[in-house]
Design an enzyme around this catalytic site. Structure first.
Site, PDB file in Angstrom:
ATOM      1  N   SER A  83     -23.761   8.815 -24.695  1.00 51.15           N
ATOM      2  CA  SER A  83     -22.796   7.826 -25.175  1.00 51.15           C
ATOM      3  C   SER A  83     -22.547   7.950 -26.676  1.00 51.15           C
ATOM      4  O   SER A  83     -21.560   7.440 -27.187  1.00 51.15           O
ATOM      5  CB  SER A  83     -23.310   6.422 -24.867  1.00 51.15           C
ATOM      6  OG  SER A  83     -24.591   6.249 -25.426  1.00 51.15           O
ATOM      7  N   TYR A  85     -22.983   2.427 -24.308  1.00 47.55           N
ATOM      8  CA  TYR A  85     -22.812   2.273 -22.865  1.00 47.55           C
ATOM      9  C   TYR A  85     -23.706   1.159 -22.306  1.00 47.55           C
ATOM     10  O   TYR A  85     -23.424   0.618 -21.241  1.00 47.55           O
ATOM     11  CB  TYR A  85     -23.193   3.578 -22.147  1.00 47.55           C
ATOM     12  CG  TYR A  85     -22.145   4.676 -22.184  1.00 47.55           C
ATOM     13  CD1 TYR A  85     -20.997   4.583 -22.974  1.00 47.55           C
ATOM     14  CD2 TYR A  85     -22.310   5.817 -21.399  1.00 47.55           C
ATOM     15  CE1 TYR A  85     -20.061   5.597 -22.998  1.00 47.55           C
ATOM     16  CE2 TYR A  85     -21.369   6.843 -21.410  1.00 47.55           C
ATOM     17  CZ  TYR A  85     -20.245   6.734 -22.211  1.00 47.55           C
ATOM     18  OH  TYR A  85     -19.327   7.739 -22.223  1.00 47.55           O
ATOM     19  N   GLY A  86     -24.787   0.846 -23.017  1.00 53.71           N
ATOM     20  CA  GLY A  86     -25.843  -0.020 -22.485  1.00 53.71           C
ATOM     21  C   GLY A  86     -25.378  -1.366 -21.982  1.00 53.71           C
ATOM     22  O   GLY A  86     -25.974  -1.946 -21.082  1.00 53.71           O
ATOM     23  N   CYS A  99     -27.970  10.399 -21.430  1.00 53.38           N
ATOM     24  CA  CYS A  99     -27.841   8.953 -21.608  1.00 53.38           C
ATOM     25  C   CYS A  99     -28.490   8.247 -20.417  1.00 53.38           C
ATOM     26  O   CYS A  99     -28.161   8.530 -19.264  1.00 53.38           O
ATOM     27  CB  CYS A  99     -26.361   8.600 -21.694  1.00 53.38           C
ATOM     28  SG  CYS A  99     -26.008   6.841 -21.641  1.00 53.38           S
ATOM     29  N   ASN A 100     -29.421   7.347 -20.707  1.00 50.36           N
ATOM     30  CA  ASN A 100     -30.108   6.635 -19.626  1.00 50.36           C
ATOM     31  C   ASN A 100     -29.144   5.809 -18.780  1.00 50.36           C
ATOM     32  O   ASN A 100     -29.245   5.781 -17.554  1.00 50.36           O
ATOM     33  CB  ASN A 100     -31.183   5.721 -20.195  1.00 50.36           C
ATOM     34  CG  ASN A 100     -32.440   6.478 -20.565  1.00 50.36           C
ATOM     35  OD1 ASN A 100     -33.322   6.650 -19.742  1.00 50.36           O
ATOM     36  ND2 ASN A 100     -32.503   6.971 -21.784  1.00 50.36           N
ATOM     37  N   THR A 101     -28.218   5.134 -19.439  1.00 51.42           N
ATOM     38  CA  THR A 101     -27.287   4.272 -18.709  1.00 51.42           C
ATOM     39  C   THR A 101     -26.404   5.103 -17.781  1.00 51.42           C
ATOM     40  O   THR A 101     -26.207   4.755 -16.620  1.00 51.42           O
ATOM     41  CB  THR A 101     -26.407   3.474 -19.689  1.00 51.42           C
ATOM     42  OG1 THR A 101     -27.248   2.846 -20.649  1.00 51.42           O
ATOM     43  CG2 THR A 101     -25.601   2.422 -18.976  1.00 51.42           C
ATOM     44  N   GLU A 145     -30.507   3.673 -36.035  1.00 55.78           N
ATOM     45  CA  GLU A 145     -29.278   4.186 -36.647  1.00 55.78           C
ATOM     46  C   GLU A 145     -29.142   3.742 -38.109  1.00 55.78           C
ATOM     47  O   GLU A 145     -28.391   4.353 -38.863  1.00 55.78           O
ATOM     48  CB  GLU A 145     -28.059   3.800 -35.802  1.00 55.78           C
ATOM     49  CG  GLU A 145     -28.123   4.527 -34.461  1.00 55.78           C
ATOM     50  CD  GLU A 145     -26.828   4.554 -33.674  1.00 55.78           C
ATOM     51  OE1 GLU A 145     -25.892   3.817 -34.009  1.00 55.78           O
ATOM     52  OE2 GLU A 145     -26.766   5.332 -32.695  1.00 55.78           O
ATOM     53  N   CYS A 188     -34.866   5.155 -23.500  1.00 53.67           N
ATOM     54  CA  CYS A 188     -33.595   5.201 -24.220  1.00 53.67           C
ATOM     55  C   CYS A 188     -33.695   6.357 -25.201  1.00 53.67           C
ATOM     56  O   CYS A 188     -34.751   6.568 -25.812  1.00 53.67           O
ATOM     57  CB  CYS A 188     -33.366   3.874 -24.955  1.00 53.67           C
ATOM     58  SG  CYS A 188     -31.984   3.934 -26.124  1.00 53.67           S
ATOM     59  N   THR A 189     -32.603   7.075 -25.353  1.00 55.65           N
ATOM     60  CA  THR A 189     -32.655   8.312 -26.140  1.00 55.65           C
ATOM     61  C   THR A 189     -33.126   8.110 -27.583  1.00 55.65           C
ATOM     62  O   THR A 189     -33.694   9.018 -28.174  1.00 55.65           O
ATOM     63  CB  THR A 189     -31.261   8.972 -26.192  1.00 55.65           C
ATOM     64  OG1 THR A 189     -30.298   7.981 -26.539  1.00 55.65           O
ATOM     65  CG2 THR A 189     -30.900   9.575 -24.856  1.00 55.65           C
ATOM     66  N   HIS A 190     -32.865   6.934 -28.157  1.00 52.98           N
ATOM     67  CA  HIS A 190     -33.275   6.730 -29.546  1.00 52.98           C
ATOM     68  C   HIS A 190     -34.780   6.471 -29.689  1.00 52.98           C
ATOM     69  O   HIS A 190     -35.334   6.644 -30.762  1.00 52.98           O
ATOM     70  CB  HIS A 190     -32.547   5.519 -30.150  1.00 52.98           C
ATOM     71  CG  HIS A 190     -31.122   5.776 -30.524  1.00 52.98           C
ATOM     72  ND1 HIS A 190     -30.156   6.056 -29.598  1.00 52.98           N
ATOM     73  CD2 HIS A 190     -30.502   5.789 -31.731  1.00 52.98           C
ATOM     74  CE1 HIS A 190     -28.988   6.213 -30.225  1.00 52.98           C
ATOM     75  NE2 HIS A 190     -29.166   6.056 -31.507  1.00 52.98           N
TER      76      HIS A 190
END
Lengths: 275, 275
Positions: free
Chosen positions: A15, A46-47, A77-79, A156, A188-190
């Protein structure tokens, strides 16, 4: 398959910029593969969006990646992995993997007391997909999910080692500690970028599972199984990877150069709604 | 104009749920007006998107609002006010106002030392629109902008009175305090919900300007000037307001019921791309 087939790139999409943590693991663990990355920075996040919307967005991105002649696709992306992967798998001429299943598998192998925690965005946790996939492997596992919506904006903002982030993390994780989990999926990617802080808070008794790393391992296995792995080392001085976004290329460059093992200079903006 | 004309609703739109702070001020200050609210929750946030994209989105939303028979439109989104308002004004059969100009005007009237601070999203601050509008009114004003990207997620987590939010706010505002501003524009729809905390940090010497409130006042003036204000009080038990989103209605309901003076139950999801 011929050499030419194997030399085609792997498509990775997310995303936004978070999927670069998956890209990083792919670069580290399968360094001979070329990568085409797409980050949907115009429509991030997207979450908080619905399944229907995520499915439409994912189909557009996959169509774009196919124009780039990819040999396989990673949904970083997890979502999107939760909402779109199974449906679009059947529509594709190339194999596709997500980040959820590899993470679920490794968590099942790691847990001893069958109590697994999952942290992620609201969308990922509400979807219950980690729980579903874990139960397919280990029907008696107890899965405790916790949404941590502030982690992405904090990362971020570059506040990975900040006292504010630590305070927020302590609150988010307190409930999971009370639930006596012995394994925690960074869903989650972050979140892998908060790994050391989360590890410190949860303590040594809890195994942290990083789906980004597990996904890179799954991708390598998949490429070998399908006879798709690149066997020619990349040429010295070749610029093997391509990066695309739907908006604001400069923000991807900054984040990429802070976490990837290679420097990137060019990121192209495309109109994803045309695909 | 006849009574029927005046009884038509006012349209208010935003990129997401933030515009409900403008809706709140309209409800408080012009309680006899009916409202049709649209939040573009499928495409939120607008702050990082191009002018071309925002203009396309805004035109779609305005077309939708016109199908709802609105008599005037309020652009409650700072980015859409910046990028789209002037262009679509000429395309419309009804009057339209944004949130930026009312805020800029009041800030110019309030400042004594001509040093005005503006806080907002990255997009709003980078656009420089507040600076431009302030300088049109007060060419010698010094405008100091500061992006505060964590404020929106903190508000959406309900952490309006939290020590974490206070610590983040102290850091964001420190630079503005050093710059000796005497007026501060809360240039993002979510920020009025942090008003008391920001006021405490900035101290009594700094006037806070809430564009949501100023916009409601501008709307009332506009309706009176155009002979469009509703003069019939709303009937007891009438459900006068309608809420629409492009995704995830439940998240709007939660946020609306935490800040609006009335309870809402129904939010309808529409496909805005069809307009």
């Amino acid at each position: 398959m011929g050499v030419r087939e194997r030399e085609r790139p792997v498509g990775i999409f997310d995303s936004g910029v978070g999927g670069l943590t998956v890209t990083r693991e792919v670069m580290r663990n399968i360094p001979e593969e070329r990568i085409v990355y797409f980050g949907d920075t115009a429509r991030v996040p997207y979450g908080s969006k619905s399944k229907e919307t995520i499915l439409r967005y994912s189909r557009q991105i996959v169509r774009f990646l196919l124009t780039q002649d990819v040999k396989a696709i990673v949904v970083a992306c997890n979502t999107a992995s939760a909402f779109a992967l199974e449906e679009i798998r059947h529509e594709l001429p190339v194999p596709i993997i997500g980040v959820v299943r590899p993470g679920a598998k490794v968590a099942c192998a790691a847990t001893k007391n069958n109590r697994i925690g999952v942290i992620g965005t609201k969308g990922t946790i509400a979807s219950g997909l980690y729980t579903e996939l874990i139960r397919q492997i280990k029907p008696d596992a107890e899965v405790i999910g916790k949404a941590c919506p502030l982690f992405v904006p904090l990362v971020e903002e570059g506040m990975m080692k900040d006292t504010v982030t630590e305070e927020v993390a302590r609150r988010y994780l307190a409930g999971l500690q009370e639930q006596d989990i012995d394994t925690l999926i960074l869903g989650c990617t972050h979140y892998p970028l908060l790994r050391s802080m989360i590890g410190k808070i949860m303590g040594e008794g809890v195994t942290l599972v990083n789906p980004a790393y597990e996904t890179a391992c799954s991708l390598r296995t998949l490429l070998i199984q399908e006879g798709l792995q690149n066997t020619e080392p990349l040429a010295e001085g070749e610029n093997p990877h391509r990066f695309y976004v739907s908006d604001a290329p400069e923000s991807l460059i900054g984040f990429a150069n802070s976490i990837l093992p290679v420097n990137i200079e060019n990121v192209q903006k495309i109109n994803i709604e045309e695909y």
